[in-house]
Design an enzyme around this catalytic site. Sequence first.
Site, short mmCIF file in Angstrom:
data_model
loop_
_atom_site.label_atom_id
_atom_site.label_comp_id
_atom_site.label_asym_id
_atom_site.label_seq_id
_atom_site.Cartn_x
_atom_site.Cartn_y
_atom_site.Cartn_z
N ASP A 85 40.26 43.79 47.30
CA ASP A 85 41.61 43.39 46.92
C ASP A 85 41.71 43.16 45.42
OD1 ASP A 85 44.14 42.39 46.70
OD2 ASP A 85 43.88 40.73 48.07
N HIS A 86 40.84 42.32 44.89
CA HIS A 86 40.92 41.98 43.47
C HIS A 86 40.45 43.13 42.58
CE1 HIS A 86 42.23 37.93 44.22
NE2 HIS A 86 41.22 37.73 45.05
#
Length: 317
Positions: A133-134
């Site tokens: 995600d990041h």
Amino acid sequence: MQRLWRLLHWRYLTREQINGFDNYKYSAIDTSPLSQYVMHPFWNWLVKFFPRWFAPNLMTFLGFLFSVMNLVLLSYYDWNFDASSGEEGTTPIPKWVWLSAAINIFLAYTLDGIDGKQARRIGLSGPLGELFDHGLDSYTAMIIPTCLYSIFGRSRLYSVRPMRMYYVCLTVYFNFFVSHWEKYNTGVLYLPWGYDVSMWGSTAMYLFTWWAGFERWKFALPLGPLGSLPMGNVMEAVLHVSAMANLPLVVINVYNSYVKRTGRMLSVWEAVRPMWPFVTYFVLLLLWPFLSPNDIMERDPRAMFMLSGTIFSNVSH
């Protein structure tokens, strides 16, 4: 063949690091009023409509693709950021592109907000999902300001030159990095308020441009005795302020984590160690446009924006 064998069998992570995945717990604090009272209730309602077999990482990737779609569309119609400059010989971006950009950025924002909720809902929350995600978010840090620049273009009267927009991108990268450096030291990701504001603001700006046309941005905001400020410069200032407003809180949170002994309590060297690759990257990417013999920032700014974002994404993760 021997080199290939070594590459395939190289132990990139120690056994201790691999075991750490089992003990890792995601910890984040989101105090943004916009998130708390508007978005999270909406996301909690929306995620229930997704089937439980819908993988959270698929949500993450689809959201990223919506952001990439904006980059692709605006790169096709406005590679050199001239289309909205209003200067002679330029071809404006089709109005449907702005509507598409608004829908895409809101869908990307929404999917980014519900992927974690889906993971916790079906019991698949873990460090690899967070890393994925990041990691994609770190590349989106380039996409958002780069796409917004196409609204104003490199107009000499009502916008800023590519070099100054490049500084905006670097400021956004810096804010993204220090937020994760904060988590590295405190063990908690304090989500910046500026993210929600920037996503809502981007959506609104694209919708306004679709409805009224890019020409409506070609005016200067009156500032009384101080004169006036073109709207392109207003956008530049807002992006800088929204990106840097988080820095004092980062310093305070890291300081308090050491004073109250709630963080990881790293040594000074370990605390600042992640900074060195980023500082090296930052200095080199600042110097490059100035040392370029063919004035790369004026000749091909989009290439520099995309290059800086790609390297940043690799450095930050």
